[in-house]
Write a protein that holds these residues in place. Structure first.
Motif, mmCIF file in Angstrom:
data_model
loop_
_atom_site.group_PDB
_atom_site.id
_atom_site.type_symbol
_atom_site.label_atom_id
_atom_site.label_comp_id
_atom_site.label_asym_id
_atom_site.label_seq_id
_atom_site.Cartn_x
_atom_site.Cartn_y
_atom_site.Cartn_z
ATOM 1 N N GLY A 131 -26.934 32.396 -11.124
ATOM 2 C CA GLY A 131 -27.732 33.543 -10.942
ATOM 3 C C GLY A 131 -28.401 33.673 -9.313
ATOM 4 O O GLY A 131 -28.962 34.681 -8.977
ATOM 5 N N PRO A 133 -29.435 34.906 -5.740
ATOM 6 C CA PRO A 133 -28.799 35.898 -4.726
ATOM 7 C C PRO A 133 -28.436 35.379 -3.364
ATOM 8 O O PRO A 133 -27.857 36.168 -2.536
ATOM 9 C CB PRO A 133 -29.914 36.935 -4.698
ATOM 10 C CG PRO A 133 -31.265 35.928 -5.069
ATOM 11 C CD PRO A 133 -30.664 34.936 -6.038
ATOM 12 N N PHE A 134 -28.912 34.312 -3.071
ATOM 13 C CA PHE A 134 -28.728 33.919 -1.794
ATOM 14 C C PHE A 134 -27.884 32.547 -1.775
ATOM 15 O O PHE A 134 -27.658 31.795 -2.959
ATOM 16 C CB PHE A 134 -30.065 33.226 -1.096
ATOM 17 C CG PHE A 134 -31.012 34.664 -0.920
ATOM 18 C CD1 PHE A 134 -31.061 35.393 0.019
ATOM 19 C CD2 PHE A 134 -32.028 34.596 -1.933
ATOM 20 C CE1 PHE A 134 -31.818 36.232 0.339
ATOM 21 C CE2 PHE A 134 -32.931 35.563 -1.507
ATOM 22 C CZ PHE A 134 -32.764 36.493 -0.534
ATOM 23 N N TYR A 144 -27.599 36.232 2.029
ATOM 24 C CA TYR A 144 -27.361 36.713 0.967
ATOM 25 C C TYR A 144 -25.734 36.476 0.524
ATOM 26 O O TYR A 144 -24.870 36.553 1.318
ATOM 27 C CB TYR A 144 -27.501 38.544 0.967
ATOM 28 C CG TYR A 144 -28.647 39.052 0.758
ATOM 29 C CD1 TYR A 144 -29.199 38.984 -0.352
ATOM 30 C CD2 TYR A 144 -29.460 39.473 1.898
ATOM 31 C CE1 TYR A 144 -30.650 39.555 -0.745
ATOM 32 C CE2 TYR A 144 -30.550 39.943 1.592
ATOM 33 C CZ TYR A 144 -31.308 39.949 0.233
ATOM 34 O OH TYR A 144 -32.463 40.341 0.207
ATOM 35 N N THR A 169 -22.499 33.527 -13.037
ATOM 36 C CA THR A 169 -22.979 34.130 -11.698
ATOM 37 C C THR A 169 -23.248 33.080 -11.040
ATOM 38 O O THR A 169 -24.402 32.643 -11.008
ATOM 39 C CB THR A 169 -23.807 35.130 -12.116
ATOM 40 O OG1 THR A 169 -23.735 36.106 -13.113
ATOM 41 C CG2 THR A 169 -24.294 35.849 -10.907
ATOM 42 N N CYS A 171 -23.191 32.880 -8.029
ATOM 43 C CA CYS A 171 -23.957 33.342 -7.105
ATOM 44 C C CYS A 171 -23.947 34.727 -7.169
ATOM 45 O O CYS A 171 -22.986 35.201 -7.765
ATOM 46 C CB CYS A 171 -23.850 32.922 -5.423
ATOM 47 S SG CYS A 171 -22.130 33.383 -4.948
ATOM 48 N N GLU A 172 -24.689 35.808 -6.888
ATOM 49 C CA GLU A 172 -24.912 37.083 -6.770
ATOM 50 C C GLU A 172 -24.171 37.897 -5.908
ATOM 51 O O GLU A 172 -24.748 37.836 -4.792
ATOM 52 C CB GLU A 172 -26.211 37.646 -7.317
ATOM 53 C CG GLU A 172 -26.377 39.124 -7.707
ATOM 54 C CD GLU A 172 -25.939 39.454 -9.087
ATOM 55 O OE1 GLU A 172 -25.199 40.394 -9.327
ATOM 56 O OE2 GLU A 172 -26.335 38.303 -10.079
ATOM 57 N N THR A 174 -23.509 40.172 -3.378
ATOM 58 C CA THR A 174 -24.229 41.438 -2.857
ATOM 59 C C THR A 174 -23.251 42.455 -2.214
ATOM 60 O O THR A 174 -24.028 43.732 -2.250
ATOM 61 C CB THR A 174 -25.587 41.329 -2.416
ATOM 62 O OG1 THR A 174 -25.225 40.294 -1.073
ATOM 63 C CG2 THR A 174 -26.567 40.100 -3.102
ATOM 64 N N VAL A 178 -23.364 46.886 -7.652
ATOM 65 C CA VAL A 178 -23.895 46.279 -8.933
ATOM 66 C C VAL A 178 -22.855 46.408 -10.233
ATOM 67 O O VAL A 178 -22.816 45.786 -11.088
ATOM 68 C CB VAL A 178 -25.244 46.733 -9.188
ATOM 69 C CG1 VAL A 178 -25.911 46.226 -10.324
ATOM 70 C CG2 VAL A 178 -26.233 46.219 -7.962
ATOM 71 N N ARG A 181 -19.275 44.464 -9.614
ATOM 72 C CA ARG A 181 -19.253 43.029 -9.364
ATOM 73 C C ARG A 181 -18.821 42.146 -10.399
ATOM 74 O O ARG A 181 -18.189 40.937 -10.232
ATOM 75 C CB ARG A 181 -20.476 42.597 -8.497
ATOM 76 C CG ARG A 181 -21.931 42.432 -9.325
ATOM 77 C CD ARG A 181 -22.878 41.905 -8.501
ATOM 78 N NE ARG A 181 -23.168 42.735 -7.502
ATOM 79 C CZ ARG A 181 -24.538 42.959 -7.057
ATOM 80 N NH1 ARG A 181 -25.592 42.378 -7.488
ATOM 81 N NH2 ARG A 181 -24.628 43.857 -5.843
ATOM 82 N N THR A 202 -25.477 41.613 -17.874
ATOM 83 C CA THR A 202 -26.236 42.475 -17.173
ATOM 84 C C THR A 202 -26.488 44.057 -17.603
ATOM 85 O O THR A 202 -27.026 44.912 -17.171
ATOM 86 C CB THR A 202 -25.906 42.556 -15.431
ATOM 87 O OG1 THR A 202 -24.499 42.968 -15.324
ATOM 88 C CG2 THR A 202 -26.332 41.223 -14.932
ATOM 89 N N LEU A 389 -33.287 30.203 -6.527
ATOM 90 C CA LEU A 389 -33.028 31.460 -5.521
ATOM 91 C C LEU A 389 -31.769 31.213 -4.654
ATOM 92 O O LEU A 389 -31.087 32.230 -4.120
ATOM 93 C CB LEU A 389 -34.190 31.803 -4.359
ATOM 94 C CG LEU A 389 -35.363 32.281 -5.090
ATOM 95 C CD1 LEU A 389 -36.545 32.387 -4.151
ATOM 96 C CD2 LEU A 389 -35.183 33.638 -5.699
#
Length: 514
Positions: A131, A133-134, A144, A169, A171-172, A174, A178, A181, A202, A389
């Motif tokens: 999960g 995002p970074f 990101y 996930t 990592c997300e 970006t 959305v 992905r 999601t 994060l």
């Protein structure tokens, strides 16, 4: 549940796949952990009974919210719950009764049958971070995440001996819309690895895409009769079940795929500050979530989840590796076992911004509590940084290396004839040494766990090699693993069908970044 070999597509490509398989590099993957050590049980019978009674009281008197989901409210009405608006009050004992149809363990099949895992019982399955995002690495710092980063993490997980699962996930990404992905992430798990993987949650339609793509990979009939995906269904604590997560749960449950029913709790913010109070809320939320999954399809596989941490009362930031989090994790494990359900918790949790001493201390505490608490499915086993994060490449391989320690600890202590070593003790006698004795020569290769990362060389050798610290060693290992990665063999016809599905789905809708 009837298990059968996955159906393979009849059209061409089988010969090419077999030739590719014969020439591919074999990647060693350890079997999922089978514990031969006792679970640590922190709660006595009285405490457990109090928590269970209070959880039923919450469901009956306070209730839980199922928001924006009329179908869920109707299911609860038909089951005998009291529904007032979006608030569902569940009569004492009803939720627990509904939970009884959930299996105590299940097999999640991988496309490589040798890497399938059994979730539940005395087993422990390790999956990577989920999960962030970074991402962070030595060369690019914190930034990101992109799809390229995602692919690299999937490759690292595939090549990691001690990881049993490709995750979800990791990592997300970006840089991908959305609404699209999830298709690229699923393709990465299905093609870059042959370990088990997780589906998208999601949006319910994305869960359905996951089921459809799994049908291409394994065969539709096989998917309906067997579990090939696990998904993460977070509850909006306190006691709120939103339509997105529940919609995804409905898709997976109705298609016989596993869901982790997991409250996401920061103690002091989303649950009481006390351990007993938090455990009571966790149990109430899990009871309601698991019961609802069984209303969707009795017998659907589920996992009792507990993602719990405490809060720093000065900054409001979540804290990790604390004794309170351990107390809750141990206690939740006992509650899960009393429900006869597989248990998910723990991971490589830390709040540090870098893979430093803080990260190491907190991660070690978190991983050990996972093993001792009886966790069956451990998400976030490697790569977690900055309170979730950040997915960190160096920490990923550091953590993955240390997962070997969990495998070693879980073996327990053997007392068979070889382990007793009486011949060795007689051979060496007083004042001797064991380096050259027959027992040592016969056992030295497997006697001790060996790190593939940490440095145990003499000081002079270490200095000659550049006096590298653990971070530098980890950077080197990331580069080495990615440079030697080879994609696992796959039937070209199946890969083509997956690519066509993804292309068609992407073409059917405009890009959306919200």
């Amino acid at each position: 549940m009837t298990e059968a070999a996955p159906r393979r597509r009849a059209r061409g490509g089988g010969g090419a796949a077999r030739r590719a398989e014969r020439t591919s590099v074999k990647i060693e993957t350890a079997k999922y952990i089978e514990r031969n050590i006792p679970n640590f049980e922190i709660l006595n019978e009285e405490a457990l009974e109090i928590i269970e009674y209070n959880a039923d009281t919450i469901l009956e008197e306070v209730g839980v919210n199922f928001v924006d989901n009329p179908a869920a409210l109707q299911r609860w009405r038909e089951a005998g719950a009291d529904v007032n608006g979006e608030r569902v009050r569940i009569p004492r004992g009803l939720a627990r009764k509904l939970c009884e149809t959930a299996p105590s363990e299940f097999t999640q099949h991988a496309r490589n049958p040798e890497k399938s895992v059994v979730v539940g019982g005395r087993n422990m399955v390790l999956a990577p971070v989920y999960g962030p995002p970074f991402v962070r690495d030595a060369s690019g710092g914190r930034r990101y995440a992109t799809m390229d980063d995602f692919n690299k993490f999937v490759k690292l997980a595939y090549m990691s001996k001690w990881l049993h699962h490709s995750g979800g996930t990791v990592c997300e990404p970006t840089d991908i819309p959305v609404n699209k992905r999830h298709l690229d992430m699923l393709m990465a798990h299905m093609t870059l690895s042959d370990k088990p993987f997780m589906g998208s949650v999601t949006e319910p339609s994305r869960a359905q895409d996951s089921v459809d793509m799994a049908g291409i990979l394994f065969g539709k009939e096989f998917v309906q009769n067997n579990t090939v995906m696990t998904s993460l269904t977070n509850i909006n604590s306190p006691m709120t079940f939103d339509d997105v997560m529940m919609g995804s749960l409905e898709v997976y449950a109705q298609n016989n795929q596993a869901c982790i029913i997991s409250p996401f709790i920061v103690g002091g913010a989303m649950a009481p500050v006390s351990v007993a109070g938090t455990l009571t809320q966790v149990l109430a939320e899990v009871l309601a979530g698991v019961a609802y999954s069984q209303l969707c399809r009795a017998g659907a596989p589920v996992i009792f989840g507990a993602m719990v941490t405490s809060i720093d009362m000065n900054s409001g930031a979540p804290t990790f590796g604390t004794p309170e989090a351990s107390h809750i994790t141990y206690g939740a494990g006992q509650l899960a076992r009393r429900m006869n359900l597989p248990y998910r918790s723990a991971g490589s949790f830390c709040g540090s911004k870098l893979p430093d001493a803080q990260a190491a201390y907190e991660t070690a505490n978190s991983l050990n509590m996972g093993l001792l608490s009886g966790v069956n499915f451990q998400l976030h086993s490697c790569g977690w940084l900055e309170g979730g994060l950040v997915a960190d490449f160096e920490k990923f391989v550091m953590d993955a290396d240390q997962l070997g320690v969990l495998h070693g600890l879980a073996k327990g202590v053997s007392v068979d004839e070889n382990a007793q070593a009486m011949d060795a003790i007689r051979e060496v006698g007083p004042g001797g040494h064991y380096l050259g004795c027959a027992h040592t020569q016969a056992n030295f290769k497997s006697a001790f766990w060996k790190s593939e990362l940490l440095d145990y060389k003499p000081f002079e050798t270490w200095e000659e090699e550049g006096a590298r610290d653990t971070y530098a060693l980890a950077t080197n290992r990331v580069e080495k693993l990615l440079a030697t990665y080879e994609q696992p063999a796959m039937d070209p016809a199946i890969k083509q069908a997956l690519e066509e599905y993804v292309a068609e789905k992407k073409a059917s809708m405009p890009d959306a970044f919200m």
